[in-house]
Design a protein around this motif. Structure first.
Motif, mmCIF file in Angstrom:
data_model
loop_
_atom_site.group_PDB
_atom_site.id
_atom_site.type_symbol
_atom_site.label_atom_id
_atom_site.label_comp_id
_atom_site.label_asym_id
_atom_site.label_seq_id
_atom_site.Cartn_x
_atom_site.Cartn_y
_atom_site.Cartn_z
ATOM 1 N N ALA A 27 0.815 -1.214 0.000
ATOM 2 C CA ALA A 27 0.000 0.000 0.000
ATOM 3 C C ALA A 27 0.850 1.267 0.000
ATOM 4 O O ALA A 27 0.386 2.331 -0.420
ATOM 5 N N GLN A 28 2.087 1.176 0.452
ATOM 6 C CA GLN A 28 2.932 2.358 0.614
ATOM 7 C C GLN A 28 3.071 3.218 -0.648
ATOM 8 O O GLN A 28 2.920 4.437 -0.568
ATOM 9 N N PRO A 29 3.327 2.639 -1.820
ATOM 10 C CA PRO A 29 3.429 3.500 -3.014
ATOM 11 C C PRO A 29 2.134 4.269 -3.300
ATOM 12 O O PRO A 29 2.172 5.444 -3.666
ATOM 13 N N GLY A 30 0.993 3.627 -3.116
ATOM 14 C CA GLY A 30 -0.284 4.298 -3.327
ATOM 15 C C GLY A 30 -0.524 5.388 -2.299
ATOM 16 O O GLY A 30 -1.003 6.479 -2.628
ATOM 17 N N ARG A 31 -0.176 5.121 -1.052
ATOM 18 C CA ARG A 31 -0.344 6.135 -0.003
ATOM 19 C C ARG A 31 0.579 7.333 -0.257
ATOM 20 O O ARG A 31 0.191 8.476 -0.042
ATOM 21 N N HIS A 32 1.784 7.056 -0.727
ATOM 22 C CA HIS A 32 2.696 8.156 -1.083
ATOM 23 C C HIS A 32 2.102 8.980 -2.225
ATOM 24 O O HIS A 32 2.101 10.213 -2.181
ATOM 25 N N TRP A 33 1.587 8.307 -3.260
ATOM 26 C CA TRP A 33 1.003 9.009 -4.400
ATOM 27 C C TRP A 33 -0.149 9.908 -3.946
ATOM 28 O O TRP A 33 -0.305 11.024 -4.442
ATOM 29 N N LEU A 34 -0.947 9.428 -2.991
ATOM 30 C CA LEU A 34 -2.093 10.206 -2.514
ATOM 31 C C LEU A 34 -1.697 11.538 -1.873
ATOM 32 O O LEU A 34 -2.492 12.465 -1.843
ATOM 33 N N THR A 35 -0.474 11.635 -1.371
ATOM 34 C CA THR A 35 -0.019 12.868 -0.718
ATOM 35 C C THR A 35 0.952 13.675 -1.577
ATOM 36 O O THR A 35 1.451 14.709 -1.134
ATOM 37 N N ASP A 36 1.222 13.226 -2.786
ATOM 38 C CA ASP A 36 2.209 13.852 -3.661
ATOM 39 C C ASP A 36 1.555 14.924 -4.539
ATOM 40 O O ASP A 36 1.130 14.653 -5.667
ATOM 41 N N GLU A 37 1.480 16.146 -4.013
ATOM 42 C CA GLU A 37 0.821 17.246 -4.731
ATOM 43 C C GLU A 37 1.495 17.552 -6.067
ATOM 44 O O GLU A 37 0.822 17.888 -7.043
ATOM 45 N N ALA A 38 2.810 17.456 -6.123
ATOM 46 C CA ALA A 38 3.519 17.719 -7.373
ATOM 47 C C ALA A 38 3.107 16.705 -8.448
ATOM 48 O O ALA A 38 2.921 17.065 -9.620
ATOM 49 N N GLU A 39 2.947 15.454 -8.051
ATOM 50 C CA GLU A 39 2.515 14.428 -9.004
ATOM 51 C C GLU A 39 1.066 14.662 -9.438
ATOM 52 O O GLU A 39 0.708 14.433 -10.596
ATOM 53 N N HIS A 40 0.229 15.150 -8.533
ATOM 54 C CA HIS A 40 -1.160 15.468 -8.899
ATOM 55 C C HIS A 40 -1.189 16.592 -9.929
ATOM 56 O O HIS A 40 -1.975 16.541 -10.892
ATOM 57 N N GLU A 41 -0.338 17.593 -9.763
ATOM 58 C CA GLU A 41 -0.260 18.679 -10.744
ATOM 59 C C GLU A 41 0.240 18.152 -12.091
ATOM 60 O O GLU A 41 -0.225 18.579 -13.148
ATOM 61 N N ARG A 42 1.178 17.220 -12.035
ATOM 62 C CA ARG A 42 1.677 16.602 -13.268
ATOM 63 C C ARG A 42 0.547 15.855 -13.975
ATOM 64 O O ARG A 42 0.383 15.950 -15.193
ATOM 65 N N ALA A 43 -0.261 15.109 -13.210
ATOM 66 C CA ALA A 43 -1.397 14.394 -13.783
ATOM 67 C C ALA A 43 -2.376 15.361 -14.441
ATOM 68 O O ALA A 43 -2.851 15.115 -15.554
ATOM 69 N N LEU A 44 -2.663 16.471 -13.754
ATOM 70 C CA LEU A 44 -3.571 17.479 -14.324
ATOM 71 C C LEU A 44 -3.016 18.054 -15.624
ATOM 72 O O LEU A 44 -3.754 18.258 -16.587
ATOM 73 N N THR A 45 -1.728 18.312 -15.641
ATOM 74 C CA THR A 45 -1.095 18.832 -16.856
ATOM 75 C C THR A 45 -1.233 17.830 -17.998
ATOM 76 O O THR A 45 -1.585 18.200 -19.119
#
Length: 117
Positions: free
Chosen positions: A69-87
């Motif tokens: 679960a750790q990689p998914g939990r990290h992704w959930l808190t990774d705001e920079a990655e969320h911005e990348r996804a939006l882009t």
């Protein structure tokens, strides 16, 4: 337990326009090799597609053992990655997140279907 969900296309702001982003979650067990659709969702914006990705990632990671679960939990808190996804989504590129456990690969993807008509 993972529960499959499905929704109808969401109307757009100007009436009955179809959703412009397709969101999918699937599980791929190693034995036997196959695919199991966990969820399908239509989103009317990149932000709503990202919100769906976050919700489904949370549901999946809640059911995995802690190390998996750790990689998914990290992704959930990774705001920079969320911005990348939006882009990616707003510029017409699909975004995919893949999680693993000992027996299964979980793939979550959102992709633009084109402008609403």
């Amino acid at each position: 337990m993972l529960t499959p969900t499905s929704t109808e296309a969401l109307p757009g702001p100007a009436g009955n326009r179809p959703a412009t982003f397709q969101c999918l979650a699937a599980a791929y067990p190693h034995h036997p090799p196959c695919s199991i659709t966990l969820s399908v969702h239509d989103a009317s914006s990149a932000r709503l597609a990202l919100r769906w990705l976050k919700e489904r990632t949370s549901h999946i990671t809640d059911q995995l053992d802690a190390p998996h679960a750790q990689p998914g939990r990290h992704w959930l808190t990774d705001e920079a990655e969320h911005e990348r996804a939006l882009t990616y989504l707003t510029t017409g590129t699909a975004y995919q997140l893949t999680l693993y456990d000992e027996h299964t690969r979980y793939v979550l993807v959102a992709y633009p279907q084109g402008p609403a008509a």
